[in-house]
Scaffold this motif. Structure first.
Motif, PDB file in Angstrom:
ATOM      1  N   SER A 184      79.017 -50.258 101.263  1.00 22.46           N
ATOM      2  CA  SER A 184      80.119 -50.954 101.937  1.00 22.46           C
ATOM      3  C   SER A 184      79.702 -52.368 102.334  1.00 22.46           C
ATOM      4  N   LEU A 185      78.443 -52.548 102.715  1.00 16.78           N
ATOM      5  CA  LEU A 185      77.944 -53.887 103.031  1.00 16.78           C
ATOM      6  C   LEU A 185      77.917 -54.768 101.791  1.00 16.78           C
ATOM      7  N   LYS A 186      77.524 -54.182 100.668  1.00 20.98           N
ATOM      8  CA  LYS A 186      77.494 -54.938  99.421  1.00 20.98           C
ATOM      9  C   LYS A 186      78.897 -55.411  99.055  1.00 20.98           C
TER      10      LYS A 186
ATOM     11  N   GLY B 197      73.241 -44.729 101.986  1.00 16.30           N
ATOM     12  CA  GLY B 197      73.614 -45.411 100.756  1.00 16.30           C
ATOM     13  C   GLY B 197      75.059 -45.870 100.781  1.00 16.30           C
ATOM     14  N   LYS B 198      75.927 -45.058 101.366  1.00 16.85           N
ATOM     15  CA  LYS B 198      77.340 -45.438 101.469  1.00 16.85           C
ATOM     16  C   LYS B 198      77.519 -46.611 102.426  1.00 16.85           C
ATOM     17  N   VAL B 199      76.753 -46.629 103.500  1.00 13.88           N
ATOM     18  CA  VAL B 199      76.796 -47.774 104.428  1.00 13.88           C
ATOM     19  C   VAL B 199      76.370 -49.039 103.683  1.00 13.88           C
TER      20      VAL B 199
ATOM     21  N   GLY C 149      67.740 -34.382 104.740  1.00 14.11           N
ATOM     22  CA  GLY C 149      67.265 -35.724 104.406  1.00 14.11           C
ATOM     23  C   GLY C 149      68.098 -36.365 103.313  1.00 14.11           C
ATOM     24  N   LYS C 150      68.463 -35.558 102.305  1.00 12.93           N
ATOM     25  CA  LYS C 150      69.289 -36.077 101.216  1.00 12.93           C
ATOM     26  C   LYS C 150      70.667 -36.479 101.724  1.00 12.93           C
ATOM     27  N   GLU C 151      71.232 -35.695 102.626  1.00 20.10           N
ATOM     28  CA  GLU C 151      72.547 -36.011 103.188  1.00 20.10           C
ATOM     29  C   GLU C 151      72.495 -37.301 103.997  1.00 20.10           C
TER      30      GLU C 151
END
Length: 65
Positions: free
Chosen positions: A41-43, A36-38, A28-30
């Motif tokens: 990148s959107l931010k 979060g990385k996706v 779940g953490k992975e």
């Protein structure tokens, strides 16, 4: 996943699975880390578009109707 709505739904499903002990916390953490990385990148894309005055929609952020 096709869009932000589907990502949110998947994350909520994973939360429930972890809470009900149907998914290992490590997995779940992975998955949450990858999500979060996706989002990061959107931010970056949103900030770049704002700085450059680009008003083209970002398909991943478009809500399904």
């Amino acid at each position: 996943m096709k869009n932000i709505t589907e990502l949110r739904s998947d994350l909520m499903d994973n939360y429930v699975k972890m809470k009900d002990k149907q998914m290992e916390l490590k997995e779940g953490k992975e998955l949450a880390n990858t999500a979060g990385k996706v989002l990061t990148s959107l931010k970056i894309e949103l900030v770049y578009n704002a700085m450059m005055g680009i008003k083209t929609p970002i398909p991943f952020l478009q809500l399904e109707k």
